[in-house]
Structures are given as C-alpha cells and as structure tokens.
Scaffold this motif. Structure first.
Motif, short mmCIF file in Angstrom:
data_model
loop_
_atom_site.label_atom_id
_atom_site.label_comp_id
_atom_site.label_asym_id
_atom_site.label_seq_id
_atom_site.Cartn_x
_atom_site.Cartn_y
_atom_site.Cartn_z
N TRP A 1 31.61 32.89 5.50
CA TRP A 1 32.52 33.66 4.65
C TRP A 1 33.25 32.74 3.67
CZ3 TRP A 1 37.86 33.33 4.21
CH2 TRP A 1 38.47 34.31 3.43
N ARG A 2 33.75 31.62 4.17
CA ARG A 2 34.50 30.69 3.31
C ARG A 2 33.59 30.07 2.25
NH1 ARG A 2 38.78 29.75 0.49
NH2 ARG A 2 39.40 27.57 0.41
N LEU A 3 32.39 29.70 2.61
CA LEU A 3 31.45 29.16 1.64
C LEU A 3 31.16 30.16 0.53
CD1 LEU A 3 28.90 27.30 3.92
CD2 LEU A 3 30.45 26.26 2.26
N GLU A 4 31.00 31.41 0.92
CA GLU A 4 30.76 32.47 -0.07
C GLU A 4 31.95 32.59 -1.01
OE1 GLU A 4 30.20 37.28 -0.24
OE2 GLU A 4 29.52 36.22 1.55
N MET A 5 33.16 32.54 -0.48
CA MET A 5 34.36 32.64 -1.31
C MET A 5 34.46 31.46 -2.28
SD MET A 5 35.92 35.43 -0.59
CE MET A 5 34.34 36.19 -0.23
N LEU A 6 34.13 30.28 -1.83
CA LEU A 6 34.23 29.09 -2.68
C LEU A 6 33.15 29.03 -3.75
CD1 LEU A 6 35.11 26.41 0.01
CD2 LEU A 6 36.63 27.35 -1.75
N GLN A 7 32.04 29.68 -3.53
CA GLN A 7 30.94 29.65 -4.48
C GLN A 7 31.06 30.71 -5.56
OE1 GLN A 7 27.53 29.83 -1.92
NE2 GLN A 7 27.66 27.66 -1.40
N ARG A 8 32.00 31.60 -5.42
CA ARG A 8 32.22 32.61 -6.46
C ARG A 8 32.92 31.98 -7.65
NH1 ARG A 8 34.02 38.18 -3.48
NH2 ARG A 8 32.14 38.36 -2.21
N THR A 9 33.02 32.72 -8.73
CA THR A 9 33.69 32.20 -9.92
C THR A 9 35.17 31.98 -9.62
OG1 THR A 9 34.20 34.42 -10.71
CG2 THR A 9 32.12 33.44 -11.46
N PRO A 10 35.85 31.13 -10.41
CA PRO A 10 37.28 30.87 -10.15
C PRO A 10 38.12 32.13 -10.12
CG PRO A 10 36.42 29.28 -11.71
CD PRO A 10 35.33 30.30 -11.47
N ARG A 11 37.82 33.11 -10.93
CA ARG A 11 38.59 34.38 -10.92
C ARG A 11 38.44 35.08 -9.58
NH1 ARG A 11 42.29 37.82 -11.47
NH2 ARG A 11 41.87 39.86 -12.31
N ASP A 12 37.26 34.99 -8.99
CA ASP A 12 37.00 35.64 -7.71
C ASP A 12 37.65 34.91 -6.55
OD1 ASP A 12 35.52 37.56 -8.96
OD2 ASP A 12 33.59 36.61 -8.55
#
Length: 63
Positions: free
Chosen positions: A40-51
């Motif tokens: 979950w954390r990896l997915e959050m970090l790989q999103r765009t900065p706005r996300d």
C-alpha cells in the motif's frame, strides 16, 4: 540502505521479537500485515505528487 541501528526503536524491537520470541502463527500474521502495508505504501509513493497529499478522516484531501 540504512544500518539496523538507524531505524526507529519500535522497528528494532519488532525485529528482535520476531527473531527471538515470535511463534509461527504470530510470524505468519505479521507477514500478512506487513506485506499488505508495504504494498500500500509503495503504491502511495509511486503516485504523482498531487496524489501523495494526506487525506482527512472523511477521505478528502487536506488543505
């Protein structure tokens, strides 16, 4: 990569617990929790900065 001593105390205590005292059942439970949390954390970090903006309890983005 960080040295083991550079991680937070809670992380070091958890690792020591797993190495010294944890039962097979406890390790399997932790493995599931950690695996899904890391994914979950990896997915959050790989999103765009706005996300990556934190969300409030209602699920909306903060200011």
């Amino acid at each position: 990569m960080k040295r083991f001593d550079d991680y937070p105390k809670s992380f070091k205590k958890m690792v020591r617990f797993i190495r010294q005292e944890a039962t097979l059942e406890q390790i399997r439970g932790m493995q599931h929790i950690f695996g899904s949390t890391v994914a979950w954390r990896l997915e959050m970090l790989q999103r765009t900065p706005r996300d990556n903006e934190p969300q409030t309890a209602s699920g909306r983005r903060g200011k």
